[in-house]
Structures are given as C-alpha cells and as structure tokens.
Design a protein around this motif. Structure first.
Motif, short mmCIF file in Angstrom:
data_model
loop_
_atom_site.label_atom_id
_atom_site.label_comp_id
_atom_site.label_asym_id
_atom_site.label_seq_id
_atom_site.Cartn_x
_atom_site.Cartn_y
_atom_site.Cartn_z
N THR A 98 0.44 -1.74 -0.18
CA THR A 98 0.23 0.13 0.26
C THR A 98 1.12 1.42 0.01
O THR A 98 2.13 1.35 0.58
CB THR A 98 -1.24 -0.24 1.65
N GLY A 99 0.26 1.98 -0.12
CA GLY A 99 0.93 3.23 -0.90
C GLY A 99 1.03 4.35 0.76
O GLY A 99 1.43 5.65 1.02
N ASN A 100 -0.07 3.38 1.75
CA ASN A 100 -0.44 4.70 2.58
C ASN A 100 -1.14 3.64 3.69
O ASN A 100 -1.59 3.05 3.12
CB ASN A 100 -0.82 6.10 2.75
N THR A 101 -0.80 3.70 4.48
CA THR A 101 -1.26 2.48 6.21
C THR A 101 -1.91 3.31 6.30
O THR A 101 -2.23 2.09 7.81
CB THR A 101 -0.39 1.66 6.82
N SER A 102 -2.37 4.35 6.45
CA SER A 102 -3.60 5.26 7.51
C SER A 102 -4.65 4.34 7.12
O SER A 102 -5.44 4.53 5.99
CB SER A 102 -3.38 6.71 6.92
N LEU A 103 -5.49 4.40 8.07
CA LEU A 103 -7.19 3.68 8.30
C LEU A 103 -7.82 4.93 7.92
O LEU A 103 -8.85 4.55 6.71
CB LEU A 103 -7.60 3.73 9.71
N GLY A 104 -7.29 5.99 8.10
CA GLY A 104 -8.33 7.03 7.69
C GLY A 104 -8.34 7.22 5.83
O GLY A 104 -9.32 7.53 5.49
N VAL A 105 -6.60 7.30 5.65
CA VAL A 105 -6.31 7.14 4.11
C VAL A 105 -7.46 6.23 3.15
O VAL A 105 -7.67 5.93 2.19
CB VAL A 105 -5.13 6.79 3.49
N THR A 106 -7.15 4.80 3.70
CA THR A 106 -7.82 4.02 3.51
C THR A 106 -9.20 4.09 2.71
O THR A 106 -9.48 3.80 2.13
CB THR A 106 -7.97 2.23 4.60
N LEU A 107 -9.79 4.43 3.81
CA LEU A 107 -11.57 4.82 3.20
C LEU A 107 -11.44 6.20 2.44
O LEU A 107 -12.86 6.24 2.31
CB LEU A 107 -11.92 5.38 4.76
N LEU A 108 -10.62 6.74 2.55
CA LEU A 108 -10.56 8.23 1.56
C LEU A 108 -10.36 7.50 0.50
O LEU A 108 -11.63 8.34 -0.48
CB LEU A 108 -9.29 9.38 2.00
N ALA A 109 -10.40 6.98 -0.18
CA ALA A 109 -9.35 6.06 -1.56
C ALA A 109 -11.20 5.47 -1.57
O ALA A 109 -11.33 5.71 -2.87
CB ALA A 109 -8.26 4.84 -1.15
N HIS A 110 -11.71 4.30 -0.58
CA HIS A 110 -12.73 3.92 -1.32
C HIS A 110 -14.21 5.35 -1.25
O HIS A 110 -14.19 5.06 -2.18
CB HIS A 110 -13.38 3.35 0.38
N LEU A 111 -14.19 6.54 -0.68
CA LEU A 111 -14.78 7.06 -0.78
C LEU A 111 -14.86 8.28 -2.39
O LEU A 111 -15.57 8.20 -3.00
CB LEU A 111 -14.89 8.35 0.15
N VAL A 112 -13.13 8.09 -2.11
CA VAL A 112 -12.80 8.58 -3.87
C VAL A 112 -13.33 8.03 -5.09
O VAL A 112 -14.11 8.22 -6.04
CB VAL A 112 -11.02 8.71 -3.97
N ARG A 113 -12.13 6.91 -4.85
CA ARG A 113 -13.54 5.59 -6.30
C ARG A 113 -15.07 5.39 -6.17
O ARG A 113 -15.61 6.05 -7.33
CB ARG A 113 -13.24 4.33 -5.38
N GLU A 114 -16.26 5.81 -5.26
CA GLU A 114 -17.01 5.67 -5.14
C GLU A 114 -17.41 7.07 -5.29
O GLU A 114 -18.08 7.01 -6.59
CB GLU A 114 -18.25 5.67 -3.62
N ALA A 115 -17.10 8.63 -5.47
CA ALA A 115 -17.30 9.50 -6.41
C ALA A 115 -17.29 9.70 -7.43
O ALA A 115 -18.14 10.40 -8.04
CB ALA A 115 -17.09 10.59 -4.85
N ALA A 116 -16.09 9.23 -8.24
CA ALA A 116 -15.51 9.58 -9.33
C ALA A 116 -16.20 8.31 -9.87
O ALA A 116 -17.15 8.45 -11.23
CB ALA A 116 -13.80 8.63 -9.65
#
Length: 242
Positions: A98-116
């Motif tokens: 992973t490029g980032n192990t933060s749980l918050g960033v992990t959730l952010l990536a999920h939200l970005v994918r959903e928005a896109a």
C-alpha cells in the motif's frame, strides 16, 4: 502475540513502528536497515513490515518467501518492476502492499472511488498533496493511491489519463484527466485532498495526518490481519472489509 519484524528500522517510520508494536501488545522481533540481513530477521518473525527503499524490495521479498511468512510493504516510489516482484512473491506468501497504511486514508480512497464512479468525466479530478521537506518522491505514494482509486471508479487506467508537473503554456485541461500537484515544506506528516470540480460546484475529499503514529498503528493492524491469510496480494481496503 505476534512477532513483527521491521525492515527500515532506523527510519522515522521504523521507530514509530517499534512503539506501535509494543502498544498493540506484540513483540518486535528485531529490525534491519541498510546493509542488514532481512533473511535472519524473517526467520525470527511471524510477519515482516517493510518501510525501507525500493532498491531493497527484492531482497526483502526473497527473505519473506524463504521463511514462508507474510509481508506488508509500505515503501513508496515503487515502479512497474517492483509490482511485478510483488505479484511473484504473492504466489507463495501473503503480500499486502500500500502507498499509505492510515486507516483514514484507506477509507478516503474508497470514498474517492465511489465519487468518481458516480460523477461523469465532465467533473475534473485533481489530487493535491503536501509533505515535509525531506520527502524524496513525488507525487506521494498516497497521492498515486488516490489517483488509482479515482481511475478505478471511472473504469480507466491512471497511466493514460494523468497530468503532472504543469508548467508554461500547457493548453486546456483534457477532459477526463486526473491531475496531480505536490507541495513540499516544513515538517508536514501528510496532507491529501482530492478535488472533484464540476460546473459551478466543487467537492473536496481530504485527509490530514497529524502524527506519524497513525501510519504505524495502521501498519500493525495490517500485519495482524495478514497472519493466517492465504498466499496472494492484498490491499489495505481488505483490512477494513471494503
């Protein structure tokens, strides 16, 4: 209690990981840095966590495969050849990269994918990141992770749709492009924003890292999850059940 070995133990993340491992009730089985022997560390560990350098990845993966233990790779700046090596190792052991192990960033990536996935390509996507002055790679691994999430949401390949380093007379922005901008300065642990700009409206999804320990705690959470997983390549989203 798991025995967790640290590759890149003398770096800032290495020291943070040692603390996070202890706080989680696990045992730090040791650490290696440049010039160290990852194979010996692997033999003494249940799982490895690698925050070293791209040039060390082959040796680190070889050590994990030789010991038959899983490995979490948080090293950034990886190229296509490194991902090929990760895929190869994943045929024998569990590999989480992973490029980032933060749980918050992990959730952010999920939200970005959903928005896109729900907004058309008439919504321009820009990924903005800022890190401390000592960071050597740009865009950050996290920025690329977020860009990949946006591209996946649109069903496209990031490589063919990204725009970086704009300077001079660049012409109009291409429809459907995913742009990147990198800022460096001070002691910023990590700030990332994904801007989706439509006509007369704008959506911003963001994450601000206030302490490096968030990455260390997330890495330990990922290492715990890897224990007992079958051979294969995994991502942080799976740790959160996304």
């Amino acid at each position: 209690m798991a025995r967790i070995g640290i590759i890149g133990s003398e770096g800032r993340m290495g020291h943070a990981l040692e603390r996070a491992i202890a706080e989680a009730g696990h045992d730090c089985s040791g650490g290696v840095d440049r010039g160290g022997d990852p194979a010996a560390l692997a033999d003494a560990s249940d799982v490895l966590v690698d925050f070293s350098a791209p040039g060390a990845l082959d040796a680190n993966l070889h050590a994990a495969v030789g010991a038959g233990i899983p490995i979490l790779v948080g090293t950034t700046g990886l190229e296509e050849k490194h991902h090929a090596a990760l895929d190869s190792a994943a045929g024998a052991i569990a590999v989480l990269q992973t490029g980032n192990t933060s749980l918050g960033v992990t959730l952010l990536a999920h939200l970005v994918r959903e928005a896109a996935s729900r907004l058309g390509d008439d919504w321009d996507i820009e990924v903005l990141e800022m890190h401390h002055r000592m960071k050597v790679d740009a865009p950050s691994g996290t920025a690329l992770l977020l860009g990949e999430a946006a591209a996946a949401g649109r069903g496209i390949e990031l490589a063919g749709h990204c725009e970086r380093g704009r300077d001079g007379h660049t012409g109009a922005r291409k429809r459907g492009a995913i742009g990147f901008a990198s800022l460096r300065g001070g002691t910023v642990a990590g700030e990332h924003s994904v801007i989706l700009a439509g006509t007369q409206e704008r959506l911003t999804l963001a994450h601000h890292a206030e302490d490096r320990m968030i990455f260390a705690h997330g890495a330990v959470r990922g290492a715990e999850w890897l224990l007992g997983q079958a051979a294969g390549r995994y991502a942080m989203g799976q740790v959160l059940g996304l």
